[in-house]
Design an enzyme around this catalytic site. Sequence first.
Site, mmCIF file in Angstrom:
data_model
loop_
_atom_site.group_PDB
_atom_site.id
_atom_site.type_symbol
_atom_site.label_atom_id
_atom_site.label_comp_id
_atom_site.label_asym_id
_atom_site.label_seq_id
_atom_site.Cartn_x
_atom_site.Cartn_y
_atom_site.Cartn_z
ATOM 1 N N ARG A 203 0.861 -1.192 0.000
ATOM 2 C CA ARG A 203 0.000 0.000 0.000
ATOM 3 C C ARG A 203 0.893 1.236 0.000
ATOM 4 O O ARG A 203 1.686 1.446 0.927
ATOM 5 C CB ARG A 203 -0.895 0.017 1.242
ATOM 6 C CG ARG A 203 -1.816 -1.207 1.371
ATOM 7 C CD ARG A 203 -2.895 -1.220 0.313
ATOM 8 N NE ARG A 203 -3.712 -2.432 0.357
ATOM 9 C CZ ARG A 203 -4.936 -2.502 0.850
ATOM 10 N NH1 ARG A 203 -5.490 -1.419 1.377
ATOM 11 N NH2 ARG A 203 -5.605 -3.630 0.829
ATOM 12 N N GLU A 205 0.810 4.262 0.910
ATOM 13 C CA GLU A 205 0.182 5.260 1.775
ATOM 14 C C GLU A 205 1.256 5.916 2.642
ATOM 15 O O GLU A 205 2.073 5.223 3.245
ATOM 16 C CB GLU A 205 -0.880 4.597 2.651
ATOM 17 C CG GLU A 205 -1.994 3.959 1.825
ATOM 18 C CD GLU A 205 -2.892 3.039 2.634
ATOM 19 O OE1 GLU A 205 -4.057 2.878 2.256
ATOM 20 O OE2 GLU A 205 -2.412 2.474 3.633
ATOM 21 N N ARG A 211 0.874 1.729 13.539
ATOM 22 C CA ARG A 211 0.033 0.616 13.104
ATOM 23 C C ARG A 211 0.010 0.408 11.601
ATOM 24 O O ARG A 211 -0.748 -0.427 11.114
ATOM 25 C CB ARG A 211 -1.393 0.838 13.611
ATOM 26 C CG ARG A 211 -1.959 2.192 13.225
ATOM 27 C CD ARG A 211 -3.160 2.564 14.060
ATOM 28 N NE ARG A 211 -4.411 2.007 13.572
ATOM 29 C CZ ARG A 211 -5.505 1.883 14.319
ATOM 30 N NH1 ARG A 211 -5.482 2.241 15.583
ATOM 31 N NH2 ARG A 211 -6.606 1.388 13.816
ATOM 32 N N HIS A 212 0.823 1.147 10.847
ATOM 33 C CA HIS A 212 0.804 1.037 9.389
ATOM 34 C C HIS A 212 2.161 0.596 8.839
ATOM 35 O O HIS A 212 3.209 1.057 9.302
ATOM 36 C CB HIS A 212 0.419 2.373 8.741
ATOM 37 C CG HIS A 212 -1.028 2.706 8.894
ATOM 38 N ND1 HIS A 212 -1.498 3.543 9.880
ATOM 39 C CD2 HIS A 212 -2.116 2.321 8.182
ATOM 40 C CE1 HIS A 212 -2.813 3.665 9.771
ATOM 41 N NE2 HIS A 212 -3.213 2.938 8.753
ATOM 42 N N GLU A 347 -8.260 -2.505 13.880
ATOM 43 C CA GLU A 347 -8.813 -3.297 12.783
ATOM 44 C C GLU A 347 -7.766 -4.278 12.278
ATOM 45 O O GLU A 347 -6.700 -3.874 11.804
ATOM 46 C CB GLU A 347 -9.242 -2.386 11.630
ATOM 47 C CG GLU A 347 -9.749 -3.141 10.402
ATOM 48 C CD GLU A 347 -9.491 -2.401 9.106
ATOM 49 O OE1 GLU A 347 -9.120 -3.057 8.121
ATOM 50 O OE2 GLU A 347 -9.643 -1.167 9.091
ATOM 51 N N SER A 350 -10.676 -6.965 7.299
ATOM 52 C CA SER A 350 -11.755 -6.375 6.517
ATOM 53 C C SER A 350 -12.334 -7.500 5.684
ATOM 54 O O SER A 350 -11.589 -8.257 5.049
ATOM 55 C CB SER A 350 -11.233 -5.253 5.629
ATOM 56 O OG SER A 350 -12.289 -4.649 4.915
ATOM 57 N N ARG A 398 -0.506 -6.836 12.277
ATOM 58 C CA ARG A 398 -1.407 -6.172 13.222
ATOM 59 C C ARG A 398 -1.938 -7.157 14.266
ATOM 60 O O ARG A 398 -2.049 -6.817 15.451
ATOM 61 C CB ARG A 398 -2.565 -5.527 12.476
ATOM 62 C CG ARG A 398 -2.204 -4.223 11.782
ATOM 63 C CD ARG A 398 -3.457 -3.523 11.286
ATOM 64 N NE ARG A 398 -3.153 -2.187 10.787
ATOM 65 C CZ ARG A 398 -4.071 -1.296 10.448
ATOM 66 N NH1 ARG A 398 -5.356 -1.598 10.564
ATOM 67 N NH2 ARG A 398 -3.729 -0.107 10.002
#
Length: 424
Positions: A203, A205, A211-212, A347, A350, A398
């Site tokens: 990703r 981002e 947490r990423h 989270e 998903s 995670r």
Amino acid sequence: MERTLTSEVPGKVGEEVELQGWLHWRRNLGGIQFILLRDRSGIVQVVLPGGLKLPLPESAVRVRGVVVQNDKAPGGYEVQAEDLEVLQPSQQPTPVEIPKEEWRANPETLLTYRYVTLRGEKARAPLKIQSALVRGFRKYLDSQGFTEIFTPKLVRAGAEGGANLFEVDYFGESAYLAQSPQLYKQIMVGVYERVYEVAPVWRAEEHATSRHLNEYLSLDVEMGFIDSDEDVMALEEELVRAMLEETAQTAGPELALLEVEMPKLPREIPRVPYAEAKRIVKEELGLGMGADLNDEAERALGAYFAEKYGTDFVFIVQYPESVRPFYTYPTGDGLTRGYDLLFRGLEITSGGQRIHDPDVIVQQLEKKGMDPQRFRDYIEVFKYGMPPHGGFAIGAERFTQKLIGLPNVRYARAFPRDRHRLEP
């Protein structure tokens, strides 16, 4: 002489053994010297005569000696040896003292020298625990008739659209690193009905949070012939239970070392509609939020439901179409059969039911301003009897982070990749 692992030492009191590993720590008391020898299974104390010249810590060594019980030694046992053989010396002091390694101290230094700091007990334990979680993932799904698949990681378009894609030059054309195996695992439902994959995803981002990651390990599941997203959540409940049981059974020493409190997992994880979750966040917890649940809202909800239901897990269900990918099954009232699984306020999953009607897929793509032509190969498969199906993806790092209580998700990956880190 056959090699003995350090974990086998307690069962060999009075016997002569041969150990091989790394010199983890050393101490000279003049007439006697102590070392801690580390191998893949643990650490044991070795007592050596004074006067021996010991190599630097992290040297690869071999010792032979007799096992004796000593309540003062780490683990209650030690090996009394007369000499130490250096198999390969460490050529310089380590940049971080491995026995004193601690996640909460100098995090950038620990990550910069990850190639050696990973040798520390508290650094390698999370990866051993994650390995057990993944093993439990595979074992349970294999027992339920799933087939493991291996999908492309160079793709023409992202599974979810958007701009968070890493572009690469593919022989003069644009290609991208896969955000997800989503489209391929749906296609493979038409082949095997039940499939899973364990593989990295990317990703692009520009996060800088605890947490990423920009590359992480995704545990993907997809299954056909379902009635609704309830079937998917029911499977995930049992899957998570099996993963935790496998970890408790096979990573006990690591869990004990990190003082892990195993999570509270009820027989049925609570299902909370998205609208109700937003109401709780705003009215009962007094927090602001945007179009979707943000990090602060997820943490607060995790604490709220832990207190209210006595569970560390909660499903947030009935997400609106506006915040879910185009392939999520719409219910006709602006909502979907999509869900997230929160674990201790984060989270980790998903998922939901997917669309299996090609006309509806095209409608949803257009509704989100995406070009159906870019997904033509994907859409084609739905013209050949795709059953109602659904699935989910668990972020391995995670899950590991929240299970252990790591301060940063980067410690749950051997060599993390974030917006600033491409080495080591």
